[in-house]
Design a protein around this motif. Structure first.
Motif, PDB file in Angstrom:
ATOM      1  N   ILE A  51       0.830  -1.202   0.000  1.00  7.99           N
ATOM      2  CA  ILE A  51       0.000   0.000   0.000  1.00  7.99           C
ATOM      3  C   ILE A  51       0.870   1.259   0.000  1.00  7.99           C
ATOM      4  CG2 ILE A  51      -1.738   1.310   1.274  1.00  7.99           C
ATOM      5  CD1 ILE A  51      -2.703  -1.305  -0.158  1.00  7.99           C
ATOM      6  N   ILE A  52       1.941   1.266   0.784  1.00  4.97           N
ATOM      7  CA  ILE A  52       2.826   2.432   0.804  1.00  4.97           C
ATOM      8  C   ILE A  52       3.478   2.634  -0.557  1.00  4.97           C
ATOM      9  CG2 ILE A  52       4.965   3.359   1.778  1.00  4.97           C
ATOM     10  CD1 ILE A  52       2.510   3.573   3.609  1.00  4.97           C
ATOM     11  N   SER A  53       3.789   1.551  -1.261  1.00  2.00           N
ATOM     12  CA  SER A  53       4.420   1.675  -2.581  1.00  2.00           C
ATOM     13  C   SER A  53       3.518   2.412  -3.566  1.00  2.00           C
ATOM     14  CB  SER A  53       4.795   0.293  -3.127  1.00  2.00           C
ATOM     15  OG  SER A  53       3.669  -0.406  -3.631  1.00  2.00           O
ATOM     16  N   LEU A  54       2.202   2.368  -3.345  1.00  2.00           N
ATOM     17  CA  LEU A  54       1.278   3.064  -4.239  1.00  2.00           C
ATOM     18  C   LEU A  54       1.500   4.574  -4.215  1.00  2.00           C
ATOM     19  CD1 LEU A  54      -2.056   1.144  -3.469  1.00  2.00           C
ATOM     20  CD2 LEU A  54      -0.392   0.689  -5.281  1.00  2.00           C
ATOM     21  N   LEU A  55       2.030   5.080  -3.096  1.00  2.00           N
ATOM     22  CA  LEU A  55       2.304   6.515  -2.987  1.00  2.00           C
ATOM     23  C   LEU A  55       3.435   6.955  -3.899  1.00  2.00           C
ATOM     24  CD1 LEU A  55       2.186   6.887   0.902  1.00  2.00           C
ATOM     25  CD2 LEU A  55       0.543   7.884  -0.696  1.00  2.00           C
ATOM     26  N   TYR A  56       4.283   6.019  -4.269  1.00  2.00           N
ATOM     27  CA  TYR A  56       5.498   6.370  -5.009  1.00  2.00           C
ATOM     28  C   TYR A  56       5.531   5.727  -6.398  1.00  2.00           C
ATOM     29  CZ  TYR A  56       6.379   7.095  -0.076  1.00  2.00           C
ATOM     30  OH  TYR A  56       6.257   7.462   1.242  1.00  2.00           O
ATOM     31  N   GLY A  57       4.352   5.591  -6.985  1.00  2.00           N
ATOM     32  CA  GLY A  57       4.273   5.108  -8.349  1.00  2.00           C
ATOM     33  C   GLY A  57       4.084   3.618  -8.497  1.00  2.00           C
ATOM     34  N   GLY A  58       3.937   2.892  -7.396  1.00  2.00           N
ATOM     35  CA  GLY A  58       3.704   1.460  -7.465  1.00  2.00           C
ATOM     36  C   GLY A  58       2.292   1.145  -7.926  1.00  2.00           C
ATOM     37  N   ALA A  59       2.019  -0.127  -8.134  1.00  2.00           N
ATOM     38  CA  ALA A  59       0.695  -0.558  -8.581  1.00  2.00           C
ATOM     39  C   ALA A  59       0.403  -1.942  -8.031  1.00  2.00           C
ATOM     40  CB  ALA A  59       0.632  -0.581 -10.108  1.00  2.00           C
ATOM     41  N   LEU A  60      -0.884  -2.261  -7.947  1.00  2.00           N
ATOM     42  CA  LEU A  60      -1.270  -3.629  -7.616  1.00  2.00           C
ATOM     43  C   LEU A  60      -1.115  -4.437  -8.894  1.00  2.00           C
ATOM     44  CD1 LEU A  60      -4.493  -3.085  -5.461  1.00  2.00           C
ATOM     45  CD2 LEU A  60      -2.118  -3.333  -4.701  1.00  2.00           C
ATOM     46  N   SER A  61      -0.113  -5.270  -8.927  1.00  2.00           N
ATOM     47  CA  SER A  61       0.210  -5.997 -10.149  1.00  2.00           C
ATOM     48  C   SER A  61       0.770  -7.372  -9.815  1.00  2.00           C
ATOM     49  CB  SER A  61       1.249  -5.218 -10.966  1.00  2.00           C
ATOM     50  OG  SER A  61       1.772  -6.006 -12.021  1.00  2.00           O
TER      51      SER A  61
END
Length: 206
Positions: A51-61
């Motif tokens: 979830i924190i990675s979503l803040l920095y351009g991550g995605a559920l993948s």
């Protein structure tokens, strides 16, 4: 959850939907347990990192080239991607970060991004959304710390979003951030101090 809380708070100020983000912040343990049951993956820290990675351009993948795919594996990630709250959470965070970065960039030049404490990030065609969002969110975090503790005696140390100090009037410190951010940033930042014994830690949550 400091940066996630900031994203939600600022996004709400821009009129964005933040319901699922706020629900996640309040109910992380419950949601992590539900996601563990759905995916068969039993490490709460993995879900937090995703979830924190979503803040920095991550995605559920499910791709193993992403943080989420590496942590959970392909099949578990496919199950998580089908979970409605996780879907809504990704949508809200992505929209929030994109809006924050776009608006902040518009206020400056196309070649630099200045955060809330005056630090400049030089921009070029390769500067990722994640780097831009981290620069801005860290700036807001440090703005809160600086305004809260300016002129306060007895501060022994500051570490990221926490500090070590003698007993202080936490309500007064929280109010200082709200007043200063409203005056200087144009919108209120609200923080909640959580004080613990010296042998543990003290930290803030926007």
């Amino acid at each position: 959850s400091c940066h996630l809380s900031l994203c939600s708070l600022i996004g709400r100020g821009y009129g964005l939907e933040t319901e699922h983000t706020e629900s996640y912040i309040r109910n992380k343990d419950t949601l992590h347990a539900q996601w563990s049951a759905i995916t068969g993956h039993d490490s709460p820290n993995s879900f937090k990192s995703i979830i924190i990675s979503l803040l920095y351009g991550g995605a559920l993948s499910p791709s193993t080239h992403t943080t989420s795919g590496r942590l959970l594996g392909t099949e578990a990630m496919r199950r998580l991607m089908d979970e409605p709250h996780a879907q809504a959470l990704q949508r809200e965070i992505s929209e929030g970060i994109t809006t924050i970065v776009r608006r902040e960039t518009q206020e400056h030049t196309a070649h630099s991004l200045v955060n809330a404490v005056g630090c400049t990030l030089r921009l070029n065609s390769t500067t990722s959304m994640g780097k831009r969002s981290a620069h801005l969110l860290t700036g807001y975090e440090q703005f809160a710390i600086r305004e809260m503790l300016a002129g306060v005696e007895g501060i022994q140390g500051i570490i990221y979003d926490g500090f070590i100090a003698r007993s202080l009037d936490t309500a007064a410190l929280e109010q200082r951030v709200t007043v200063a951010s409203t005056a200087q940033l144009g919108f209120p930042l609200t923080v909640k101090l959580r004080a613990e014994s010296f042998n543990e830690r003290s930290s803030i949550t926007p």
